[in-house]
Design a protein around this motif. Structure first.
Motif, short mmCIF file in Angstrom:
data_model
loop_
_atom_site.label_atom_id
_atom_site.label_comp_id
_atom_site.label_asym_id
_atom_site.label_seq_id
_atom_site.Cartn_x
_atom_site.Cartn_y
_atom_site.Cartn_z
N GLY A 48 0.83 -1.19 0.00
CA GLY A 48 0.00 0.00 0.00
C GLY A 48 0.86 1.24 0.00
N ASP A 52 -1.17 5.11 3.68
CA ASP A 52 -2.09 4.08 4.15
C ASP A 52 -1.43 3.18 5.19
OD1 ASP A 52 -4.08 5.05 2.48
OD2 ASP A 52 -3.71 3.57 0.91
N VAL A 56 -2.56 2.57 9.13
CA VAL A 56 -2.73 1.26 9.79
C VAL A 56 -1.86 1.21 11.04
CG1 VAL A 56 -2.26 -1.22 9.60
CG2 VAL A 56 -3.48 -0.03 7.77
N GLN A 133 -3.39 -10.41 1.23
CA GLN A 133 -3.77 -9.30 2.11
C GLN A 133 -2.74 -8.19 2.02
OE1 GLN A 133 -6.56 -8.82 4.30
NE2 GLN A 133 -5.68 -6.77 4.30
N ARG A 134 -3.19 -6.99 1.75
CA ARG A 134 -2.30 -5.82 1.77
C ARG A 134 -2.25 -5.27 3.19
NH1 ARG A 134 -2.26 -1.47 -2.29
NH2 ARG A 134 -3.58 -0.46 -0.75
N TYR A 135 -1.06 -4.96 3.65
CA TYR A 135 -0.89 -4.42 4.99
C TYR A 135 -1.73 -3.16 5.17
CZ TYR A 135 1.46 -2.92 9.27
OH TYR A 135 1.73 -2.54 10.56
N ALA A 136 -1.75 -2.30 4.15
CA ALA A 136 -2.47 -1.03 4.24
C ALA A 136 -3.98 -1.21 4.35
CB ALA A 136 -2.15 -0.16 3.02
N ASP A 137 -4.48 -2.39 4.01
CA ASP A 137 -5.92 -2.65 4.05
C ASP A 137 -6.36 -3.47 5.27
OD1 ASP A 137 -6.17 -1.31 1.63
OD2 ASP A 137 -5.96 -3.15 0.46
N LEU A 138 -5.45 -3.69 6.21
CA LEU A 138 -5.80 -4.47 7.41
C LEU A 138 -6.90 -3.77 8.20
CD1 LEU A 138 -2.28 -5.53 8.70
CD2 LEU A 138 -4.07 -7.05 7.84
N PHE A 139 -7.81 -4.56 8.73
CA PHE A 139 -8.83 -4.09 9.66
C PHE A 139 -8.25 -4.28 11.05
CE2 PHE A 139 -12.35 -5.11 12.53
CZ PHE A 139 -13.11 -3.96 12.41
N GLN A 149 -11.89 -11.30 5.28
CA GLN A 149 -13.18 -11.12 5.95
C GLN A 149 -13.21 -11.87 7.28
OE1 GLN A 149 -15.58 -9.01 4.62
NE2 GLN A 149 -13.81 -8.56 3.34
#
Length: 175
Positions: A48, A52, A56, A133-139, A149
């Motif tokens: 990312g 971003d 995170v 999984q992108r690190y920048a998109d972690l929940f 999910q």
């Protein structure tokens, strides 16, 4: 035909602490690369944008603490799953670990049990989610850091009052 740009690994600063050069004054530097520092964390290519990733890290710091530990475990987990290295994945898991094996919830007491059941736990579909999984998109929330999910979760496990390790606490189908 379009060519893809080369994939480059990103290095993310997770602390504002400066890292001074260690060469003596007047000496020619041994390398043009910046010195290694414990506050730099390598994240996978395509992780990312720097903004971003910083966001995170800020969420992790605010909710869970020490984003460098989470980034390191995230990268190690992805590499181990991509390599289908059951022992390396098992070394990142918090035990006892509950897994869905053959439609039953099974409590695994240790890494040896995890390795025996690896293919039933880390299915191709789950491996795909983990490795993409992108690190920048972690929940991020108080339950931990989520892949996809909910197919996998990382969370800090206390070693003592002042220290913790980040471990895999869940691997499961999101269905």
């Amino acid at each position: 035909m379009q060519t893809k740009p080369p994939r480059l690994a990103a290095v993310v600063l997770v602390s504002s602490t400066a890292c001074p050069r260690t060469d003596p004054p007047g000496a020619s530097p041994r390398s043009t690369a910046p010195p290694a520092a414990p506050n730099l964390v390598a994240v996978p290519p395509d992780a990312g944008t720097a903004e971003d990733i910083a966001a995170v890290n800020a969420r992790i710091q605010g909710v869970l603490g020490e984003p460098a530990k989470y980034a390191q475990t995230f990268a190690s987990f992805q590499r181990a799953v991509a390599a289908r290295d059951a022992k390396a994945v098992a070394a990142l898991v918090a035990y006892p670990f509950t897994a869905n094996i053959g439609g039953r919830r099974v409590k695994l007491p240790d890494g040896a049990a995890f390795v025996r059941h690896y293919d039933a736990i880390v299915t191709p579909a789950i491996a795909k989610v983990i490795t993409r999984q992108r690190y920048a998109d972690l929940f991020v929330n108080e339950q931990g850091v989520m892949f996809g999910q909910g197919e996998a979760w990382l969370h800090g496990i206390r070693k003592d009052a002042a220290n913790f390790d980040v471990r895999v606490i869940a691997i499961q189908s999101a269905n």
